[in-house]
Design an enzyme around this catalytic site. Structure first.
Site, PDB file in Angstrom:
ATOM      1  N   HIS A  25      -4.391  -5.361   0.427  1.00 15.57           N
ATOM      2  CA  HIS A  25      -4.851  -4.011   0.240  1.00 15.57           C
ATOM      3  C   HIS A  25      -3.815  -3.397  -1.254  1.00 15.57           C
ATOM      4  CE1 HIS A  25      -0.968  -3.450   2.272  1.00 15.57           C
ATOM      5  NE2 HIS A  25      -0.956  -2.130   2.166  1.00 15.57           N
ATOM      6  N   HIS A  36      -1.825  -1.221  -2.127  1.00 17.43           N
ATOM      7  CA  HIS A  36      -0.626  -0.699  -2.366  1.00 17.43           C
ATOM      8  C   HIS A  36       0.415  -1.264  -3.344  1.00 17.43           C
ATOM      9  CE1 HIS A  36      -0.828   1.958   1.664  1.00 17.43           C
ATOM     10  NE2 HIS A  36      -1.366   2.720   0.478  1.00 17.43           N
ATOM     11  N   ASP A  95       3.394  -1.976  -3.329  1.00 20.26           N
ATOM     12  CA  ASP A  95       4.457  -2.915  -2.746  1.00 20.26           C
ATOM     13  C   ASP A  95       3.710  -4.253  -2.282  1.00 20.26           C
ATOM     14  OD1 ASP A  95       3.352  -1.300  -0.617  1.00 20.26           O
ATOM     15  OD2 ASP A  95       5.092  -2.002   0.606  1.00 20.26           O
ATOM     16  N   HIS A  96       2.296  -4.390  -2.488  1.00 17.77           N
ATOM     17  CA  HIS A  96       1.737  -5.500  -2.416  1.00 17.77           C
ATOM     18  C   HIS A  96       1.081  -6.212  -3.347  1.00 17.77           C
ATOM     19  CE1 HIS A  96       2.006  -5.364   2.286  1.00 17.77           C
ATOM     20  NE2 HIS A  96       2.445  -3.937   1.819  1.00 17.77           N
ATOM     21  N   HIS A 137      -5.109   1.867   7.428  1.00 15.27           N
ATOM     22  CA  HIS A 137      -3.707   2.002   6.587  1.00 15.27           C
ATOM     23  C   HIS A 137      -4.308   2.438   5.304  1.00 15.27           C
ATOM     24  CE1 HIS A 137       0.314   1.518   4.989  1.00 15.27           C
ATOM     25  NE2 HIS A 137      -0.259   0.563   4.285  1.00 15.27           N
ATOM     26  N   ASP A 146      -0.640  -4.527   6.274  1.00 12.66           N
ATOM     27  CA  ASP A 146       0.009  -3.476   6.946  1.00 12.66           C
ATOM     28  C   ASP A 146      -0.820  -2.847   7.920  1.00 12.66           C
ATOM     29  OD1 ASP A 146       1.985  -3.727   5.176  1.00 12.66           O
ATOM     30  OD2 ASP A 146       1.648  -2.018   3.952  1.00 12.66           O
ATOM     31  N   HIS A 165       5.772  -6.282   6.408  1.00 12.74           N
ATOM     32  CA  HIS A 165       7.178  -5.590   6.698  1.00 12.74           C
ATOM     33  C   HIS A 165       7.891  -6.021   7.758  1.00 12.74           C
ATOM     34  CE1 HIS A 165       6.334  -2.574   3.413  1.00 12.74           C
ATOM     35  NE2 HIS A 165       5.069  -2.500   3.690  1.00 12.74           N
TER      36      HIS A 165
END
Ligand SMILES: [Zn+2]
Length: 255
Positions: free
Chosen positions: A56, A58, A60-61, A114, A133, A171
């Site tokens: 996805h 985001h 942080d990915h 998400h 996530d 995570h």
């Protein structure tokens, strides 16, 4: 030949994970939270990066994609529904598409909730799932872009994978998830056992994943929203499972 994996920490609480095909030497990074730990993992494992499989959009990915692609000329595969929001994408995929990493073959499972275009990757021959996530061990992602009903249906798709599927999530949230889960099902024996196991893993500096789908079914309240005892615990006996799920998610948001 069976797939090999390499799991490592990124950023403050993200996981990075590589999947490697020993037959061809191909290696995919599932997401790319940041480039340096991915590079370090590749060096440690002695593998060459050929693909990045994005779950996805985001940051942080995805923040490490540009740097990794510039260095390794790897292919970047991403969900079609989010391709506009992810830089450097080569191929977009939807539900049921096959993704090859050398001789390994994964299939794409759309798991929105998400984010609206979130996907997971399932490698049936090795029973490995990479769920970003959507599902966490004893938890699940926040429902940011989708609806609770959508997220519940996504979790059901993952719950329906073979029991012995090992899944990797985005995570390390397991300990906090267990503390919350005990507020819903304090007497769940599988949950109490998982708590003991996780305490040991964390005390010895080890990650708490991968976990199996079977273990999650028994202990993760977010996968148990259609269980009568869980519905009872949140005062929603007789309600549709997605409403029970929504209530549990709401309580977790407030916890
Ligand atoms: Zn996310």
């Amino acid at each position: 030949m069976p797939a090999q994996t390499y799991l490592f920490p990124c950023l403050s609480d993200n996981f990075g994970v590589l999947i490697h095909d020993p037959a061809s030497g191909a290696t995919a990074s599932i997401d790319a939270p940041e480039a340096a730990p991915v590079e370090a993992a590749l060096r440690q494992a002695g593998w060459r990066l050929t693909d990045i499989l994005v779950t996805h959009h985001h940051n942080d990915h995805t923040a490490g994609i540009g740097e990794l692609k510039a260095r390794h000329k790897c292919r970047v595969v991403a969900p079609r529904g989010e391709a506009q929001r992810i830089a450097h994408v080569d191929e977009t995929v939807v539900e049921g598409d096959k993704v090859k990493v050398g001789a390994l073959e994964g299939s794409v499972i759309e798991t929105p909730g998400h984010t609206i275009g979130h996907i997971s990757y399932f490698f049936p021959a090795d029973k490995l799932a990479f769920v970003g996530d959507t599902l966490f061990s004893i938890g699940c992602g926040r429902v940011i872009e989708g609806t609770p009903e959508m997220m519940w249906n996504s979790l059901l798709k993952l719950r329906n994978l073979p029991d012995d599927t090992r899944f990797y999530c985005g995570h390390e949230y397991t300990a906090a998830n267990i503390r919350f889960a005990k507020t819903i099902e304090p007497n769940n024996k599988a949950l109490v056992a998982r708590e003991a196991e996780v305490s040991k893993l964390i005390a010895s500096g080890k990650p708490t994943i991968p976990a199996t789908i079977a273990a999650e079914k028994a202990a993760n309240p977010f996968l148990r929203a259609d269980d009568a005892e869980v519905a009872n615990a949140v005062g929603l006996v007789g309600s549709p499972a997605w409403k029970v799920f929504a209530e549990i998610r709401e309580r977790k948001n407030r916890s």
